[in-house]
Write a protein that holds these residues in place. Structure first.
Motif, PDB file in Angstrom:
ATOM      1  N   ARG A  34       0.826  -1.205   0.000  1.00 29.51           N
ATOM      2  CA  ARG A  34       0.000   0.000   0.000  1.00 29.51           C
ATOM      3  C   ARG A  34       0.858   1.251   0.000  1.00 29.51           C
ATOM      4  O   ARG A  34       1.996   1.240   0.451  1.00 29.51           O
ATOM      5  CB  ARG A  34      -0.940  -0.008   1.216  1.00 29.51           C
ATOM      6  N   ARG A  39      -3.766   3.332   0.031  1.00 34.30           N
ATOM      7  CA  ARG A  39      -4.309   2.764  -1.198  1.00 34.30           C
ATOM      8  C   ARG A  39      -3.451   1.575  -1.647  1.00 34.30           C
ATOM      9  O   ARG A  39      -2.246   1.540  -1.393  1.00 34.30           O
ATOM     10  CB  ARG A  39      -4.310   3.809  -2.310  1.00 34.30           C
ATOM     11  N   ASP A 188     -10.960  -0.403  -2.258  1.00 33.85           N
ATOM     12  CA  ASP A 188      -9.630  -0.785  -2.742  1.00 33.85           C
ATOM     13  C   ASP A 188      -9.581  -1.041  -4.242  1.00 33.85           C
ATOM     14  O   ASP A 188      -8.568  -1.504  -4.760  1.00 33.85           O
ATOM     15  CB  ASP A 188      -9.147  -2.042  -2.002  1.00 33.85           C
TER      16      ASP A 188
END
Length: 284
Positions: A34, A39, A188
């Motif tokens: 991430r 993210r 996601d």
């Protein structure tokens, strides 16, 4: 005085521990890399496996894409017969959800005509930009550059690129081969809407096509550290009777020395496209 310093130190460490625990609770323990903002991190070089770039629909192996009538059964066209097995088409299970593209009758006739005239019509042969989604499952890889404010894709084929806007700039100013891409996050999953196409790209080498009204909705979802699921839904009311979707996994290149190569193929097709203009052409 030492006791005060000790109390302050213990208090600071305790607060830090609480913050780390809260952060850990908010960050999924799923093994997905991430970014600092949390993210999924798509940075890297990606590629598709399989034979979808030949034909996105399920297909059997066949001698060639360009065929002609033979004495008993069709045989490879004169232009490709010397390629032998190199020019043959491998089988593939396809990536179209449900198996078949829902063409309107006239569009299906155009697809069949494209197959018969593949050597004349496939934009890949002349090194035109591949369009979306075709660029994502070609035989050459692509690289994603991602930050909290940018999302950029560079393709090895023909030096194609996509700058995916994270804020909608409005309707495309012009139609183009790669269209205009606007992305947003749904939890996601990175969702990209692409439109503004010139209607000249294909989905594969098998003549599957679309018009300029095509709208593609991509969904990029990480499955693990080095795998993601790619989906793209196509809508074009002048070509298809209903929206349809492709789905396939993409794989990150984990070689630490991996680099995106250059395949700027425009010079490679000069003889094909302009050789007849020579004062003394070298081919008939």
């Amino acid at each position: 005085m030492p006791m005060v310093n000790d109390w302050r130190t213990r208090g600071s460490l305790g607060l830090l521990a609480l913050l780390l625990a809260a952060l850990a609770a908010c960050t999924p323990d799923d093994g997905i890399p991430r970014t600092p903002s949390g993210r999924p991190d798509f940075n890297g070089i990606w590629a598709a496996l399989g034979n979808a770039y030949w034909d996105v629909e399920p297909h059997m192996a066949r001698p060639a894409l360009a065929m002609q009538e033979g004495p008993v059964v069709p045989v490879p066209a004169n232009e490709v017969v010397a390629l032998g097995a190199v020019g043959s088409v491998p089988s593939g299970q396809g990536i179209v959800v449900g198996g078949r593209i829902p063409y309107l009758p006239e569009a299906l006739e155009r697809r069949d005509e494209n197959r018969e005239r593949w050597l004349e019509r496939d934009p890949e042969i002349r090194c035109y930009l591949p369009g979306v989604p075709r660029a994502n499952y070609m035989h050459l890889p692509f690289q994603i550059f991602q930050s909290d404010s940018k999302f950029f894709i560079a393709y090895e084929y023909a030096g194609a690129v996509r700058d995916i806007y994270l804020e909608d700039p409005g309707p495309p100013q012009v139609d183009s081969w790669m269209g205009q891409s606007v992305g947003r996050w749904e939890e996601d999953t990175f969702v990209v809407t692409v439109n503004g196409f010139n209607g000249r790209t294909w989905f594969d080498r098998a003549g599957n096509h679309h018009g300029y009204q095509l709208v593609v909705t991509e969904r990029w979802t990480m499955l693990g550290p080095d795998h993601l699921m790619y989906e793209a839904t196509m809508e074009d009311p002048e070509t298809f009777s209903e929206p349809w979707t492709i789905r396939l996994p993409l794989y990150r290149n984990v070689d630490p020395d991996a680099r995106l190569g250059q395949f700027k193929c425009v010079p490679f097709v000069e003889e094909l496209m302009y050789g007849h203009l020579r004062k003394n052409p070298i081919r008939e």
